[in-house]
Design an enzyme around this catalytic site. Sequence first.
Site, PDB file in Angstrom:
ATOM      1  N   SER A   1       0.872  -1.175   0.000  1.00 10.02           N
ATOM      2  CA  SER A   1       0.000   0.000   0.000  1.00 10.02           C
ATOM      3  C   SER A   1       0.902   1.216   0.000  1.00 10.02           C
ATOM      4  O   SER A   1       2.063   1.147   0.410  1.00 10.02           O
ATOM      5  CB  SER A   1      -0.945  -0.001   1.202  1.00 10.02           C
ATOM      6  OG  SER A   1      -0.237  -0.062   2.425  1.00 10.02           O
TER       7      SER A   1
ATOM      8  N   GLU B   1       1.345   5.636   0.542  1.00 15.65           N
ATOM      9  CA  GLU B   1       0.828   6.862   1.135  1.00 15.65           C
ATOM     10  C   GLU B   1       1.288   8.073   0.318  1.00 15.65           C
ATOM     11  O   GLU B   1       2.451   8.173  -0.067  1.00 15.65           O
ATOM     12  CB  GLU B   1       1.314   7.013   2.577  1.00 15.65           C
ATOM     13  CG  GLU B   1       0.820   8.298   3.253  1.00 15.65           C
ATOM     14  CD  GLU B   1       1.208   8.371   4.704  1.00 15.65           C
ATOM     15  OE1 GLU B   1       0.686   7.541   5.484  1.00 15.65           O
ATOM     16  OE2 GLU B   1       2.033   9.240   5.061  1.00 15.65           O
TER      17      GLU B   1
ATOM     18  N   PHE C   1      14.054  14.778  10.987  1.00 19.38           N
ATOM     19  CA  PHE C   1      12.654  14.442  11.233  1.00 19.38           C
ATOM     20  C   PHE C   1      12.537  13.300  12.239  1.00 19.38           C
ATOM     21  O   PHE C   1      11.655  13.314  13.102  1.00 19.38           O
ATOM     22  CB  PHE C   1      11.966  14.056   9.921  1.00 19.38           C
ATOM     23  CG  PHE C   1      10.510  13.775  10.070  1.00 19.38           C
ATOM     24  CD1 PHE C   1       9.606  14.809  10.251  1.00 19.38           C
ATOM     25  CD2 PHE C   1      10.032  12.469  10.051  1.00 19.38           C
ATOM     26  CE1 PHE C   1       8.241  14.557  10.399  1.00 19.38           C
ATOM     27  CE2 PHE C   1       8.685  12.208  10.200  1.00 19.38           C
ATOM     28  CZ  PHE C   1       7.782  13.256  10.371  1.00 19.38           C
TER      29      PHE C   1
ATOM     30  N   HIS D   1       3.499  -0.967   3.990  1.00 18.90           N
ATOM     31  CA  HIS D   1       2.938   0.337   3.651  1.00 18.90           C
ATOM     32  C   HIS D   1       4.097   1.286   3.372  1.00 18.90           C
ATOM     33  O   HIS D   1       4.926   1.545   4.261  1.00 18.90           O
ATOM     34  CB  HIS D   1       2.094   0.861   4.818  1.00 18.90           C
ATOM     35  CG  HIS D   1       1.348   2.119   4.528  1.00 18.90           C
ATOM     36  ND1 HIS D   1       0.274   2.168   3.670  1.00 18.90           N
ATOM     37  CD2 HIS D   1       1.517   3.389   4.988  1.00 18.90           C
ATOM     38  CE1 HIS D   1      -0.198   3.415   3.615  1.00 18.90           C
ATOM     39  NE2 HIS D   1       0.551   4.170   4.400  1.00 18.90           N
TER      40      HIS D   1
ATOM     41  N   ASP E   1      -1.274  15.570  14.901  1.00 20.45           N
ATOM     42  CA  ASP E   1      -0.213  16.384  15.480  1.00 20.45           C
ATOM     43  C   ASP E   1      -0.770  17.727  15.944  1.00 20.45           C
ATOM     44  O   ASP E   1      -1.761  18.224  15.401  1.00 20.45           O
ATOM     45  CB  ASP E   1       0.884  16.633  14.443  1.00 20.45           C
ATOM     46  CG  ASP E   1       1.579  15.356  14.021  1.00 20.45           C
ATOM     47  OD1 ASP E   1       1.758  14.472  14.885  1.00 20.45           O
ATOM     48  OD2 ASP E   1       1.935  15.237  12.833  1.00 20.45           O
TER      49      ASP E   1
END
Length: 310
Positions: free
Chosen positions: A33, A35, A236, A286, A127
């Site tokens: 999958s 994103e 990050f 994913h 967030d």
Amino acid sequence: MDQAYPGTLQRWLTGPRVAGLPVPSEMPPPKLSFEFFPPKNEALEQSLWAAIRRLEPLGPRFVSVTYGAGGTTRTRTHDTVARLAKETSLTPAAHLTCVGATTAEVDEVARAYLEAGVRHIVALRGDPPAGASQYTPHPGGYAQAEDLVRGLRRIGDFDISVGAYPETHPAAASASADLDFLKRKIDAGATRAITQYFFDTDIYLRFIDRCAAAGITVPIVPGILPVSNFSQVKKFSAMCGASVPAWMGKLFEGLDEDAETRRMVSAAIAAEQVRLLQANGVDEFHFYTLNRADLTYAIAHLLGARPKAA
């Protein structure tokens, strides 16, 4: 869970390959999958749809579209997901959060997805909005992701994914408290969890062992992040609680000005990470594409994924 292959990519630098690890031709292609994130302007929208069309022939199980902090991309997310449902063969999954909206407003968004033919929601706490140092529930809103999952269950027969954190959510009081949060989201009606990205296979394998011991039986789908910019990923990761192993830094060493070689290294790292997890019985992944289709497509190809017949 077969623990016969507990190694990581560190073996590329420090020792021999895992004995008996199947070669790619011996493994079935994994379930995938993808994103994406919604575009901020027309130029980025064209890039997004080029990425979607590039990956569509691989026949992913679903594709998800993210939701900005504080609901800042609510309209763009909805428009992208609705267009995916209408104009492609893909199964879209819309991110939905608790931040910056009342329960009535969130429910309205969920019903709009139902009307658009979207049945898969990625339910997240969300967030804090820009400028906020910590998450505060919106007055009259869903307080946590488990509350959002219950709300979605009242609205319709959604397929609901939730987030999971193999290295513990940065805001969690402890690893055990974080696992309890995950269990409550599953008990509220979630059908799967998708993990934050990680780079050491052992981290994920230990995490799913803990999930099984806690009575969590739904699929825990590993999130895979192809690293095209190592410096950015380090920054990050420091904010989101994901560790970056030293061996990865060595693999990217000296490539700051060599984007082409970085992409090659990235593809090799991600493909090997998936193969090690496949050797441990994991068959679904994913990919966080960052709207970069060519890198994700190359990795999928290395894993045996091929375009489906029209």
